[in-house]
Design a protein around this motif. Structure first.
Motif, PDB file in Angstrom:
ATOM      1  N   TYR A  23     -60.237   3.290 -81.168  1.00 34.36           N
ATOM      2  CA  TYR A  23     -60.930   4.546 -81.439  1.00 34.36           C
ATOM      3  C   TYR A  23     -61.677   4.983 -80.211  1.00 34.36           C
ATOM      4  O   TYR A  23     -61.928   4.195 -79.294  1.00 34.36           O
TER       5      TYR A  23
ATOM      6  N   ASP B 206     -64.198  -8.396 -95.092  1.00 36.27           N
ATOM      7  CA  ASP B 206     -63.102  -9.322 -94.767  1.00 36.27           C
ATOM      8  C   ASP B 206     -63.553 -10.346 -93.717  1.00 36.27           C
ATOM      9  O   ASP B 206     -62.923 -11.391 -93.558  1.00 36.27           O
TER      10      ASP B 206
ATOM     11  N   ALA C  93     -62.489  -1.840 -94.571  1.00 37.69           N
ATOM     12  CA  ALA C  93     -61.432  -0.875 -94.244  1.00 37.69           C
ATOM     13  C   ALA C  93     -60.158  -1.603 -93.857  1.00 37.69           C
ATOM     14  O   ALA C  93     -59.099  -0.985 -93.742  1.00 37.69           O
TER      15      ALA C  93
ATOM     16  N   ILE D 275     -57.194   1.575 -88.780  1.00 37.49           N
ATOM     17  CA  ILE D 275     -57.140   1.836 -87.341  1.00 37.49           C
ATOM     18  C   ILE D 275     -57.776   0.689 -86.577  1.00 37.49           C
ATOM     19  O   ILE D 275     -58.709   0.064 -87.046  1.00 37.49           O
TER      20      ILE D 275
ATOM     21  N   GLY E 177     -67.469   0.947 -88.557  1.00 38.13           N
ATOM     22  CA  GLY E 177     -66.250   1.208 -89.327  1.00 38.13           C
ATOM     23  C   GLY E 177     -66.215   2.560 -90.018  1.00 38.13           C
ATOM     24  O   GLY E 177     -65.442   2.752 -90.951  1.00 38.13           O
ATOM     25  N   LYS E 178     -67.006   3.501 -89.531  1.00 41.06           N
ATOM     26  CA  LYS E 178     -66.995   4.845 -90.136  1.00 41.06           C
ATOM     27  C   LYS E 178     -65.617   5.482 -90.003  1.00 41.06           C
ATOM     28  O   LYS E 178     -65.055   5.997 -90.966  1.00 41.06           O
ATOM     29  N   SER E 179     -65.070   5.412 -88.798  1.00 43.87           N
ATOM     30  CA  SER E 179     -63.742   6.006 -88.588  1.00 43.87           C
ATOM     31  C   SER E 179     -62.690   5.235 -89.372  1.00 43.87           C
ATOM     32  O   SER E 179     -61.780   5.822 -89.962  1.00 43.87           O
ATOM     33  N   ALA E 180     -62.809   3.930 -89.373  1.00 43.35           N
ATOM     34  CA  ALA E 180     -61.816   3.106 -90.073  1.00 43.35           C
ATOM     35  C   ALA E 180     -61.822   3.418 -91.575  1.00 43.35           C
ATOM     36  O   ALA E 180     -60.764   3.545 -92.195  1.00 43.35           O
TER      37      ALA E 180
ATOM     38  N   LEU F 136     -72.835   2.427 -84.022  1.00 45.36           N
ATOM     39  CA  LEU F 136     -71.574   2.302 -83.291  1.00 45.36           C
ATOM     40  C   LEU F 136     -70.751   1.126 -83.830  1.00 45.36           C
ATOM     41  O   LEU F 136     -71.270   0.021 -83.977  1.00 45.36           O
ATOM     42  N   GLY F 137     -69.504   1.389 -84.138  1.00 44.74           N
ATOM     43  CA  GLY F 137     -68.569   0.306 -84.456  1.00 44.74           C
ATOM     44  C   GLY F 137     -68.676  -0.308 -85.840  1.00 44.74           C
ATOM     45  O   GLY F 137     -68.077  -1.359 -86.096  1.00 44.74           O
TER      46      GLY F 137
HETATM   47  N1  LIG Z   1     -62.206  -6.630 -89.615  1.00 39.82           N
HETATM   48  C1  LIG Z   1     -62.587  -5.372 -89.773  1.00 39.82           C
HETATM   49  N2  LIG Z   1     -62.652  -4.554 -88.721  1.00 39.82           N
HETATM   50  C2  LIG Z   1     -63.055  -3.285 -88.923  1.00 39.82           C
HETATM   51  C3  LIG Z   1     -63.378  -2.785 -90.199  1.00 39.82           C
HETATM   52  N3  LIG Z   1     -63.745  -1.500 -90.061  1.00 39.82           N
HETATM   53  C4  LIG Z   1     -63.622  -1.201 -88.775  1.00 39.82           C
HETATM   54  N4  LIG Z   1     -63.221  -2.271 -88.074  1.00 39.82           N
HETATM   55  C5  LIG Z   1     -62.997  -2.356 -86.634  1.00 39.82           C
HETATM   56  O1  LIG Z   1     -64.253  -2.160 -86.006  1.00 39.82           O
HETATM   57  C6  LIG Z   1     -64.086  -1.376 -84.819  1.00 39.82           C
HETATM   58  C7  LIG Z   1     -64.947  -0.137 -84.922  1.00 39.82           C
HETATM   59  O2  LIG Z   1     -64.480   0.631 -86.026  1.00 39.82           O
HETATM   60  P1  LIG Z   1     -64.690   2.209 -86.094  1.00 39.82           P
HETATM   61  O3  LIG Z   1     -64.127   2.655 -87.377  1.00 39.82           O
HETATM   62  O4  LIG Z   1     -64.197   2.884 -84.895  1.00 39.82           O
HETATM   63  O5  LIG Z   1     -66.268   2.270 -86.103  1.00 39.82           O
HETATM   64  P2  LIG Z   1     -67.191   3.571 -86.087  1.00 39.82           P
HETATM   65  O6  LIG Z   1     -68.327   3.287 -86.978  1.00 39.82           O
HETATM   66  O7  LIG Z   1     -66.396   4.783 -86.364  1.00 39.82           O
HETATM   67  O8  LIG Z   1     -67.684   3.584 -84.608  1.00 39.82           O
HETATM   68  P3  LIG Z   1     -68.131   4.842 -83.703  1.00 39.82           P
HETATM   69  O9  LIG Z   1     -67.023   5.855 -83.780  1.00 39.82           O
HETATM   70  O10 LIG Z   1     -68.266   4.212 -82.397  1.00 39.82           O
HETATM   71  O11 LIG Z   1     -69.439   5.335 -84.226  1.00 39.82           O
HETATM   72  C8  LIG Z   1     -62.601  -1.051 -84.704  1.00 39.82           C
HETATM   73  O12 LIG Z   1     -62.023  -2.003 -83.850  1.00 39.82           O
HETATM   74  C9  LIG Z   1     -62.105  -1.228 -86.119  1.00 39.82           C
HETATM   75  O13 LIG Z   1     -60.749  -1.604 -86.140  1.00 39.82           O
HETATM   76  C10 LIG Z   1     -63.299  -3.683 -91.311  1.00 39.82           C
HETATM   77  O14 LIG Z   1     -63.572  -3.358 -92.473  1.00 39.82           O
HETATM   78  N5  LIG Z   1     -62.904  -4.959 -91.048  1.00 39.82           N
END
Ligand SMILES: Nc1nc2c(ncn2[C@@H]2O[C@H](COP(=O)(O)OP(=O)(O)OP(=O)(O)O)[C@@H](O)[C@H]2O)c(=O)[nH]1
Length: 269
Positions: free
Chosen positions: A55, A143, A171, A52, A38-41, A35-36
């Protein structure tokens, strides 16, 4: 739709089925991770060059992009899984041409979790999955270096153990870096596909193809080159998917799709 209009289809299509592009090589990538991380990002960054910040963690989506790689158009589909996906992995294990296992360099538990996914994919390879299917370990959020909990060396060592390709990226910043990760992996997948084709040329009359060819005897990532079936292109749907989340199934009927159904807030990078 004629050939000329086909090429004008937007280069990013949320969950598109791609019957109209069946002559192009195709690569399906599944993103896995805690979770979290950054897969979606990463997915949205690659598809739209944007970052993004919000999410819905309970949703899974599949995105499609027509990529131009080395002067060749390629259909790239990304399945952005949600954390519940480990409950029913068969769907995406069979669908994928490559696996991106993502962790956050700022969170050791996500690194440990990533290793469970790596184990899962390796297990799949042993159980008849395509062992050539590139396995990619990604340490995201570089970052946020000041919050780093997992060293680059640990990431690289882990990747080596699983015979995975390793990248650290973010991302949140430069698009080119994220694009490079995808391009390197796409080349690996496409090399594998072309190696297979050069080993096993198919001299099958088109009209006999559907009846005579045992589709299952081919590597999963080549089947779509042989038989054009719109349903075969659809990624399997998670049982966890909420009933109203059918945007990708609706895509063929409604090309003016909503860009995202995850409620993302997007910032230009
Ligand atoms: N600073 C930073 N924040 C990031 C990065 N990638 C993602 N985030 C942040 O981390 C949080 C979670 O990112 P998601 O992309 O939703 O993560 P996920 O892995 O898809 O999470 P789930 O959908 O819950 O499985 C969001 O607030 C993003 O904006 C990154 O490379 N750098």
């Amino acid at each position: 739709m004629n050939a000329a209009t086909e090429r004008k289809t937007p280069s990013f299509l949320l969950g598109a089925t791609t019957t109209q592009f069946t002559s192009l090589p195709e690569v399906n990538i599944v993103l896995l991770g805690a979770l979290g991380v950054g897969k979606s990002a990463l997915t949205v960054k690659y598809i739209t060059k944007r970052f993004i910040s919000e999410y819905d963690p309970d949703l899974e989506d599949t995105y499609c992009k027509i990529e131009v790689l080395d002067q060749q158009e390629v259909i790239v589909r990304l399945m952005d899984t949600c954390y519940k996906e480990r409950r029913e992995p068969d769907r995406y294990l069979k669908w994928a041409d490559s696996f991106f296992v993502v962790y956050s360099i700022t969170s050791r538990p996500t690194f440990e979790y990533a290793q469970k996914y790596l184990d899962l994919v390796i297990q799949n390879h042993r159980n008849g999955g395509n062992p050539e299917c590139p396995l990619v370990l990604i340490g995201n959020k570089v970052d946020l270096e000041r919050y780093r909990q997992v060293s680059k060396l640990e990431g690289a060592t882990c990747a080596e153990k699983y015979d995975a390709v390793f990248f650290e990226t973010t991302a949140a910043e430069d698009y080119d870096e994220v694009e490079e990760v995808f391009h390197k992996v796409l080349r690996l997948v496409l090399q594998d596909q072309s190696r297979f084709l050069s080993l096993k040329p198919l001299y099958i009359a088109e009209d006999k193809m559907a009846s005579n060819l045992n589709r299952n005897s081919l590597p999963r990532n080549l089947r779509s080159h042989i038989i054009a079936s719109s349903n075969s292109k659809l990624p399997p749907v998670s049982k966890d998917r909420k009933p109203d989340e059918k945007s990708f199934l609706l895509m063929d009927r409604n090309p003016k799709f909503k860009l995202f159904n995850k409620g993302f807030r997007i910032f230009q990078s």
